[in-house]
Design an enzyme around this catalytic site. Sequence first.
Site, PDB file in Angstrom:
ATOM      1  N   ASN A 115      75.583  64.889  55.592  1.00 50.91           N
ATOM      2  CA  ASN A 115      76.231  64.037  56.363  1.00 50.91           C
ATOM      3  C   ASN A 115      76.760  62.518  55.512  1.00 50.91           C
ATOM      4  O   ASN A 115      77.172  62.905  54.576  1.00 50.91           O
ATOM      5  CB  ASN A 115      74.867  63.224  57.094  1.00 50.91           C
ATOM      6  N   CYS A 129      72.266  60.199  59.410  1.00 56.01           N
ATOM      7  CA  CYS A 129      73.164  58.950  59.690  1.00 56.01           C
ATOM      8  C   CYS A 129      72.719  57.894  58.953  1.00 56.01           C
ATOM      9  O   CYS A 129      71.579  57.232  59.035  1.00 56.01           O
ATOM     10  CB  CYS A 129      73.072  58.447  61.268  1.00 56.01           C
TER      11      CYS A 129
END
Length: 463
Positions: free
Chosen positions: A199, A134
């Site tokens: 990601n 993230c």
Amino acid sequence: MPDLSINFAGIKSPNPFWLASAPPTNSGYQIMKAFDAGWGGAVWKTLGVPVVNVSSRYGGLNYRDKRLIGFNNIELISDRPLADNLREIEEVKKRFPNHAVIASLMVQTRQEWHDIVRQSQDAGADGFELNFGCPHGMCERGMGSAVGQEPKILQMIVEWVMEVATKPVIVKLTPNISDITEPAMAARRGGADAISLINTIQSIVGVDLDQFAPYPIVDGKGSNGGYCGPAVKPIALNMVKNCAQHPDIKLPISGIGGIENWRDAVEHILLGASSVQVCTAAMHFGFGIIREMTSGLEQYMVEKGFNTIYDMVGKALPNVLHWEDLNMKYKVTANINEDKCIGCQLCYTACEDGAHQAIRLNAGTRVPEIIEENCVGCNLCSLVCPVEQCITMERTDDGTQHLTWKERTEAGTAPTEFNDEKAGGRHHWVPEPSAALGKERHKTLPGKARLYSGETVLPAEAE
């Protein structure tokens, strides 16, 4: 019919299509709906200490008439209590025992990792995905990509998890790093069973020209977020390839990034992924896209004679070489199909201004002509042409010669001096600089074709 089922590092699912950890996997309701539609697995929206999110969380990048070729978010991990998520994981597994339910996790201390892994196992999760990717919000707290960018820390946390995990552990990698194989190697050293990538990419998706703030706007302000969607697929494919080709990683790969249809999924699989994860496409079009994905994959496998997913995993890897190993004797030249040409002359403009001045316009016709001796086979004209198969790249060498840059370097035939006669463009015709003057300002009117010569020809002179 081909067998679409997979066993990914010990996690079984009826097909390789999983929902990625994201808003579509925020609840048991959504995941059951997805499984009922045909998805093979789901990675639960990341669990940890519940967060508080802001309002106005998503931004989009549109291109002409295409919505959301890129998608940006500043949403964080789950804001729901852990107990609620665990209860729903247990319920989903009871209803869909043969589907993959993976718990995405993100916490800080060793004890927190031990606690949340044990609780997720008790709820029936089939495996874990450690969210080290993230790129916003959580990384500011020392989690997410802050871990993924520090291989030693990543390895340490994976080792903590492996102390108590009895189910397969997947490490999710961040693309916000120079060499993604470094954290992948750290994951292997820590004992991980698999890796997933990529990601989201740290980004600003756009700026409001009136409010002078980046999207999405939160009370007149904004922040960088995570970028995903179709536009990131080339980056994801390259990183999947890098990990799949690395001789020391040798871990199953779950491919993520830009997957919107079965073709995108196949590309990931051919470059080494044995499961694929989807987020943005499900948010854009809904869970129903899985029907086209599975049917398209089945048809492709039938056409190619693949019986299982594993027959095609990594099939393209032997053909992905370093640039220095490509054949420099291979030659293609553009060919324009006059019957298909609509006379837009975009190929001429692109080649004239952006490439190698290898297309001419002739009087009395809107159909451009390839100057074969000047064509380097760059493909630009075929890429900008709006008509499918109007411009094709035709092979013109006889296929008998093979010479690479590495071989030229070793043989001493590569250019070594600034004005070396061995330079690739040494004898390539280029117009004199002064010939450009007036060409853009005195373009012919629509329907008129310019004469081609080494000198500037004004419209009046061309008639």
